[in-house]
Design an enzyme around this catalytic site. Structure first.
Site, mmCIF file in Angstrom:
data_model
loop_
_atom_site.group_PDB
_atom_site.id
_atom_site.type_symbol
_atom_site.label_atom_id
_atom_site.label_comp_id
_atom_site.label_asym_id
_atom_site.label_seq_id
_atom_site.Cartn_x
_atom_site.Cartn_y
_atom_site.Cartn_z
ATOM 1 N N ASN A 124 -57.807 -52.552 73.761
ATOM 2 C CA ASN A 124 -57.152 -51.669 72.800
ATOM 3 C C ASN A 124 -55.705 -51.513 73.249
ATOM 4 O OD1 ASN A 124 -56.248 -49.653 71.139
ATOM 5 N ND2 ASN A 124 -57.677 -48.078 71.871
ATOM 6 N N TRP A 125 -54.807 -52.190 72.553
ATOM 7 C CA TRP A 125 -53.399 -52.184 72.980
ATOM 8 C C TRP A 125 -52.684 -50.900 72.558
ATOM 9 C CZ3 TRP A 125 -51.488 -57.904 71.761
ATOM 10 C CH2 TRP A 125 -52.210 -58.789 72.564
ATOM 11 N N GLU A 163 -58.255 -40.530 70.407
ATOM 12 C CA GLU A 163 -56.859 -40.237 70.031
ATOM 13 C C GLU A 163 -56.752 -40.031 68.520
ATOM 14 O OE1 GLU A 163 -55.173 -43.583 72.118
ATOM 15 O OE2 GLU A 163 -55.796 -42.630 73.994
ATOM 16 N N GLU A 218 -66.381 -43.321 75.586
ATOM 17 C CA GLU A 218 -65.107 -43.121 76.273
ATOM 18 C C GLU A 218 -64.909 -41.636 76.587
ATOM 19 O OE1 GLU A 218 -62.155 -46.562 75.322
ATOM 20 O OE2 GLU A 218 -61.850 -44.947 73.900
ATOM 21 N N GLY A 221 -56.693 -43.146 80.285
ATOM 22 C CA GLY A 221 -55.292 -43.169 80.705
ATOM 23 C C GLY A 221 -54.990 -42.260 81.889
ATOM 24 N N GLY A 276 -57.989 -50.080 77.812
ATOM 25 C CA GLY A 276 -56.659 -49.716 77.327
ATOM 26 C C GLY A 276 -55.592 -50.368 78.181
ATOM 27 N N GLY A 277 -55.005 -49.583 79.089
ATOM 28 C CA GLY A 277 -53.856 -50.037 79.887
ATOM 29 C C GLY A 277 -54.035 -51.403 80.536
HETATM 30 P P1 13P Z 1 -57.368 -46.721 79.386
HETATM 31 O O1 13P Z 1 -58.129 -47.957 79.805
HETATM 32 O O2 13P Z 1 -55.893 -46.898 79.416
HETATM 33 O O3 13P Z 1 -57.849 -45.505 80.128
HETATM 34 O O4 13P Z 1 -57.725 -46.472 77.832
HETATM 35 C C1 13P Z 1 -59.058 -46.447 77.435
HETATM 36 C C2 13P Z 1 -59.100 -46.413 75.959
HETATM 37 O O5 13P Z 1 -58.789 -45.413 75.335
HETATM 38 C C3 13P Z 1 -59.530 -47.645 75.259
HETATM 39 O O6 13P Z 1 -59.786 -47.387 73.912
#
Ligand code: 13P
Length: 250
Positions: A9-10, A97, A167, A173, A234-235
């Site tokens: 997920n960018w 989010e 999640e 994050g 994510g990251g």
């Molecule tokens: P991170 O891997 O940056 O914690 O993000 C997770 C996320 O929200 C993937 O959808």
């Protein structure tokens, strides 16, 4: 046996050039891998160019949300048919989010899930609790409520086109990953709810990804858990090498 599914997920990151190069590098790196499902989800504006960069690769192109309507006066939105037109086969729905910053309710997420399925998109449905909810012992109820609400009136047949992503919001994050045991416990709970609502064979076939600070150094242990069938990253998906290291643990 569930096929591991790793998705990146960018979010709202990268320039067009960076996104296109990253897509091309990932396509290149996974060209030999067929035993894992992989998707990348750039922001809307880059779907077209990243899709072109993926070419004939097995890496799937995904979006991060959609509007439940097919077309019309919905300024700033994008529809299921538009995502298909852009080459998407996957869409992330109900991300925390979206739920928190854009006030998406379970009912709205449910409408989006139905719209996505109508257009043949594979859904990654996100659920997860806040730190406060976890600390007050509400995790199972919150996650269960989101799951059942978002999947209202979905048929057993349609479940073949849905992946669940657990999640925990406090792990997104933050670098604070759920322990493999914490994650496995909720994944098993989610699978139990799927048994209750859709029966055993659907529950055993449905993949449940973990998301929240998944990195190359914690992916292996998370993915080794019996009910963790993949990751929503994510990251660490913004860098080809770290994303590939996670994929190699799948
Ligand atoms: P991170 O891997 O940056 O914690 O993000 C997770 C996320 O929200 C993937 O959808």
């Amino acid at each position: 046996m569930r096929k591991t599914f790793i998705a990146g997920n960018w979010k709202m990151n990268l320039t067009k050039q960076q996104a296109t190069e990253l897509g091309a590098s990932i396509a290149d790196a996974v060209s030999q891998t067929n035993d894992i499902d992989i998707a990348i989800c750039p922001s809307f504006g880059y779907l077209d160019s990243v899709g072109t960069a993926l070419g004939e690769s097995t890496v799937k192109l995904g979006a991060q949300t959609l509007n439940a309507n097919d077309a019309g006066a919905f300024t700033g939105e994008i529809s299921g048919p538009m995502l298909c037109d852009l080459g998407c086969s996957v869409v992330i729905l109900g991300h925390s989010e979206r739920r928190e910053l854009f006030a998406e309710t379970d009912q709205l997420v449910n409408e989006k899930v139905k719209a996505a399925l109508t257009h043949g998109l594979h859904v990654i449905l996100c659920v997860g609790e806040t730190l406060e909810q976890r600390e007050s012992g509400q995790t199972n109820d919150i996650v269960g409520g989101q799951l059942v609400g978002s999947l209202a009136n979905i048929t057993t047949q349609q479940m073949a086109s849905i992946t669940i992503a657990y999640e925990p919001i406090w792990a997104i994050g933050t670098g604070k990953v759920a322990t493999p045991q914490q994650a496995e416990q909720i994944h098993a709970h989610i699978r139990g709810l799927l048994v209750n609502h859709f029966g055993d064979s659907v529950a055993q076939a449905t993949r449940i990804q973990y998301g929240g600070s998944v990195k190359p150094d914690n992916a292996q242990e998370l993915l080794a858990q019996p009910n963790i069938d993949g990751a929503l990253v994510g990251g660490a998906s913004l860098d080809c090498e770290s994303f590939m290291q996670i994929i190699r643990h799948g």
